[in-house]
Design a protein around this motif. Structure first.
Motif, PDB file in Angstrom:
ATOM      1  N   THR A 189       0.866  -1.173   0.000  1.00  0.00           N
ATOM      2  CA  THR A 189       0.000   0.000   0.000  1.00  0.00           C
ATOM      3  C   THR A 189       0.905   1.226   0.000  1.00  0.00           C
ATOM      4  N   VAL A 190       0.546   2.242  -0.779  1.00  0.00           N
ATOM      5  CA  VAL A 190       1.384   3.448  -0.879  1.00  0.00           C
ATOM      6  C   VAL A 190       0.565   4.686  -0.561  1.00  0.00           C
ATOM      7  N   LEU A 191       1.120   5.552   0.292  1.00  0.00           N
ATOM      8  CA  LEU A 191       0.583   6.892   0.498  1.00  0.00           C
ATOM      9  C   LEU A 191       1.661   7.881   0.106  1.00  0.00           C
ATOM     10  N   LEU A 192       1.329   8.760  -0.845  1.00  0.00           N
ATOM     11  CA  LEU A 192       2.271   9.733  -1.382  1.00  0.00           C
ATOM     12  C   LEU A 192       1.806  11.143  -1.069  1.00  0.00           C
ATOM     13  N   ILE A 193       2.664  11.930  -0.423  1.00  0.00           N
ATOM     14  CA  ILE A 193       2.431  13.361  -0.244  1.00  0.00           C
ATOM     15  C   ILE A 193       3.134  14.082  -1.382  1.00  0.00           C
ATOM     16  N   THR A 194       2.422  14.944  -2.099  1.00  0.00           N
ATOM     17  CA  THR A 194       3.030  15.675  -3.203  1.00  0.00           C
ATOM     18  C   THR A 194       2.349  17.019  -3.386  1.00  0.00           C
ATOM     19  N   HIS A 195       3.129  17.988  -3.882  1.00  0.00           N
ATOM     20  CA  HIS A 195       2.524  19.278  -4.238  1.00  0.00           C
ATOM     21  C   HIS A 195       2.234  19.334  -5.737  1.00  0.00           C
ATOM     22  N   ALA A 196       2.611  18.290  -6.483  1.00  0.00           N
ATOM     23  CA  ALA A 196       2.475  18.283  -7.939  1.00  0.00           C
ATOM     24  C   ALA A 196       1.178  17.577  -8.337  1.00  0.00           C
ATOM     25  N   LEU A 197       0.236  18.326  -8.897  1.00  0.00           N
ATOM     26  CA  LEU A 197      -1.059  17.741  -9.250  1.00  0.00           C
ATOM     27  C   LEU A 197      -0.926  16.694 -10.348  1.00  0.00           C
ATOM     28  N   ASP A 198      -0.034  16.927 -11.303  1.00  0.00           N
ATOM     29  CA  ASP A 198       0.133  15.943 -12.381  1.00  0.00           C
ATOM     30  C   ASP A 198       0.722  14.639 -11.841  1.00  0.00           C
ATOM     31  N   GLU A 199       1.611  14.742 -10.876  1.00  0.00           N
ATOM     32  CA  GLU A 199       2.195  13.551 -10.263  1.00  0.00           C
ATOM     33  C   GLU A 199       1.118  12.747  -9.534  1.00  0.00           C
ATOM     34  N   ALA A 200       0.288  13.445  -8.759  1.00  0.00           N
ATOM     35  CA  ALA A 200      -0.809  12.778  -8.062  1.00  0.00           C
ATOM     36  C   ALA A 200      -1.772  12.135  -9.047  1.00  0.00           C
ATOM     37  N   SER A 201      -2.084  12.838 -10.131  1.00  0.00           N
ATOM     38  CA  SER A 201      -3.017  12.319 -11.132  1.00  0.00           C
ATOM     39  C   SER A 201      -2.488  11.064 -11.806  1.00  0.00           C
ATOM     40  N   MET A 202      -1.209  11.062 -12.128  1.00  0.00           N
ATOM     41  CA  MET A 202      -0.618   9.957 -12.868  1.00  0.00           C
ATOM     42  C   MET A 202      -0.467   8.706 -12.012  1.00  0.00           C
ATOM     43  N   LEU A 203      -0.073   8.878 -10.756  1.00  0.00           N
ATOM     44  CA  LEU A 203       0.349   7.745  -9.955  1.00  0.00           C
ATOM     45  C   LEU A 203      -0.780   7.050  -9.208  1.00  0.00           C
ATOM     46  N   SER A 204      -1.847   7.759  -8.908  1.00  0.00           N
ATOM     47  CA  SER A 204      -2.745   7.309  -7.842  1.00  0.00           C
ATOM     48  C   SER A 204      -4.003   6.582  -8.315  1.00  0.00           C
ATOM     49  N   ASP A 205      -4.507   5.729  -7.424  1.00  0.00           N
ATOM     50  CA  ASP A 205      -5.855   5.204  -7.546  1.00  0.00           C
ATOM     51  C   ASP A 205      -6.860   6.239  -7.048  1.00  0.00           C
ATOM     52  N   ARG A 206      -6.504   6.893  -5.933  1.00  0.00           N
ATOM     53  CA  ARG A 206      -7.329   7.964  -5.376  1.00  0.00           C
ATOM     54  C   ARG A 206      -6.427   9.113  -4.932  1.00  0.00           C
ATOM     55  N   VAL A 207      -6.976  10.318  -5.013  1.00  0.00           N
ATOM     56  CA  VAL A 207      -6.257  11.506  -4.554  1.00  0.00           C
ATOM     57  C   VAL A 207      -7.123  12.229  -3.530  1.00  0.00           C
ATOM     58  N   GLY A 208      -6.559  12.490  -2.356  1.00  0.00           N
ATOM     59  CA  GLY A 208      -7.229  13.280  -1.348  1.00  0.00           C
ATOM     60  C   GLY A 208      -6.779  14.727  -1.442  1.00  0.00           C
ATOM     61  N   VAL A 209      -7.726  15.647  -1.615  1.00  0.00           N
ATOM     62  CA  VAL A 209      -7.421  17.079  -1.707  1.00  0.00           C
ATOM     63  C   VAL A 209      -7.690  17.713  -0.352  1.00  0.00           C
ATOM     64  N   VAL A 242      -8.768  14.707 -14.818  1.00  0.00           N
ATOM     65  CA  VAL A 242      -8.487  14.442 -13.404  1.00  0.00           C
ATOM     66  C   VAL A 242      -7.692  15.594 -12.798  1.00  0.00           C
ATOM     67  N   THR A 243      -6.662  16.043 -13.508  1.00  0.00           N
ATOM     68  CA  THR A 243      -5.828  17.133 -13.002  1.00  0.00           C
ATOM     69  C   THR A 243      -6.635  18.418 -12.861  1.00  0.00           C
ATOM     70  N   ALA A 244      -7.523  18.670 -13.814  1.00  0.00           N
ATOM     71  CA  ALA A 244      -8.367  19.871 -13.747  1.00  0.00           C
ATOM     72  C   ALA A 244      -9.296  19.816 -12.541  1.00  0.00           C
ATOM     73  N   ARG A 245      -9.830  18.647 -12.237  1.00  0.00           N
ATOM     74  CA  ARG A 245     -10.698  18.537 -11.061  1.00  0.00           C
ATOM     75  C   ARG A 245      -9.909  18.815  -9.782  1.00  0.00           C
ATOM     76  N   LEU A 246      -8.687  18.293  -9.707  1.00  0.00           N
ATOM     77  CA  LEU A 246      -7.870  18.552  -8.524  1.00  0.00           C
ATOM     78  C   LEU A 246      -7.627  20.053  -8.352  1.00  0.00           C
ATOM     79  N   TRP A 247      -7.293  20.732  -9.447  1.00  0.00           N
ATOM     80  CA  TRP A 247      -7.022  22.170  -9.352  1.00  0.00           C
ATOM     81  C   TRP A 247      -8.296  22.950  -9.030  1.00  0.00           C
ATOM     82  N   SER A 248      -9.422  22.513  -9.565  1.00  0.00           N
ATOM     83  CA  SER A 248     -10.693  23.170  -9.270  1.00  0.00           C
ATOM     84  C   SER A 248     -10.985  23.117  -7.770  1.00  0.00           C
ATOM     85  N   SER A 249     -10.703  21.971  -7.156  1.00  0.00           N
ATOM     86  CA  SER A 249     -10.921  21.828  -5.716  1.00  0.00           C
ATOM     87  C   SER A 249      -9.896  22.607  -4.914  1.00  0.00           C
TER      88      SER A 249
END
Length: 260
Positions: A189-209, A242-249
């Motif tokens: 299981t992986v939990l990744l902290i990142t400030h990069a929205l594209d990185e979160a979008s590419m790597l994850s099953d789910r992203v918590g904003v 996906v990246t646009a939704r993250l930035w919208s939030s």
């Protein structure tokens, strides 16, 4: 219903002082076994505090945390590995000895150390540099050393705090591919902290904003990617959505964080 690997309930973190800082929560979070979960949020929102609390490196002010059904309190639980943004390799040790360090400290048998270190060094593409020292390596390679040092401990959950933050964009994408390969092959299981929205979008099953401080989750985004994804997914039109939704939030919360 998925098997819950780690759970946080009613978690808050307040840093004491003349003016106490309410850094985090209250928040709840369940992370499924084998899930790749990323956390994004504005600067200072408590992302790293969340990781520290989940890892047992910092005690929550309120709330409870469990990993594999057992309470997390006071120390990093057996089965959790942590990788930080800072280069944590020892400059006086070779790549091989850096990777072996934790196992030797734990008193693991020499033959088992040799087996695990050889595997981890090969897996991370460091076999030709086993006798090199950190100063002789690029930033990306030094971060591979840090990941390999965690990998040999065979963690069932890996927590990463902006591990690629100091790398250029191309190297980040390639390191992301390596991280996804590690995730698939180990089943961790992986939990990744990142400030990069594209990185979160590419790597994850789910992203918590997360919101501005005190950080809470304001959106949980399921990416819908296949498990065998890699960096080529950035060319998929759905990646942009996906990246646009993250930035919208995140946009309003980021403006709050900088006082606008």
């Amino acid at each position: 219903m998925p098997d819950i690997h780690a759970s946080m309930r009613g978690i808050t973190r307040v840093y004491p002082g003349a003016k106490p800082v309410h850094a985090l929560g209250p928040l709840d979070l369940d992370i499924a076994k084998g899930e790749f979960f990323a956390v994004v949020g504005p600067s200072g929102c408590g992302k790293s505090t969340l990781l520290d609390v989940l890892a047992g490196l910092s005690a929550p002010s309120e709330g409870t945390i469990t990993f594999e059904g057992k309470p997390v309190a006071g120390q990093v639980p057996d089965g959790i590995g942590v990788v930080f943004q800072e280069d944590a390799s020892f400059p006086w040790l070779s790549v091989h000895d850096n990777v072996a360090f934790g196992l030797r400290r734990a008193g693991v048998d020499a033959a088992e150390i040799a087996r695990r270190v050889e595997y981890a060094i090969g897996f991370m593409g460091l076999r030709d540099f086993a006798n090199a020292y950190p100063a002789q390596l690029s930033g990306g390679m030094r971060q591979r050393v840090c990941i390999a040092r965690t990998l040999v401990l065979q963690p069932r959950m890996i927590l990463l705090d902006e591990p690629f933050g100091a790398l250029d964009q191309q190297t980040r994408l390639l390191m992301g591919d390596e991280l996804l390969r590690l995730w698939r092959e180990t089943g961790a299981t992986v939990l990744l902290i990142t400030h990069a929205l594209d990185e979160a979008s590419m790597l994850s099953d789910r992203v918590g904003v997360m919101s501005a401080r005190p950080g809470i989750f304001i959106d949980l985004v399921e990416t819908g990617w296949p498990r065998d994804r890699d960096s080529r997914i950035v060319s998929d039109p759905a990646f942009g959505a996906v990246t646009a939704r993250l930035w919208s939030s995140l946009r309003v919360e980021s403006m709050k964080a900088i006082g606008r």
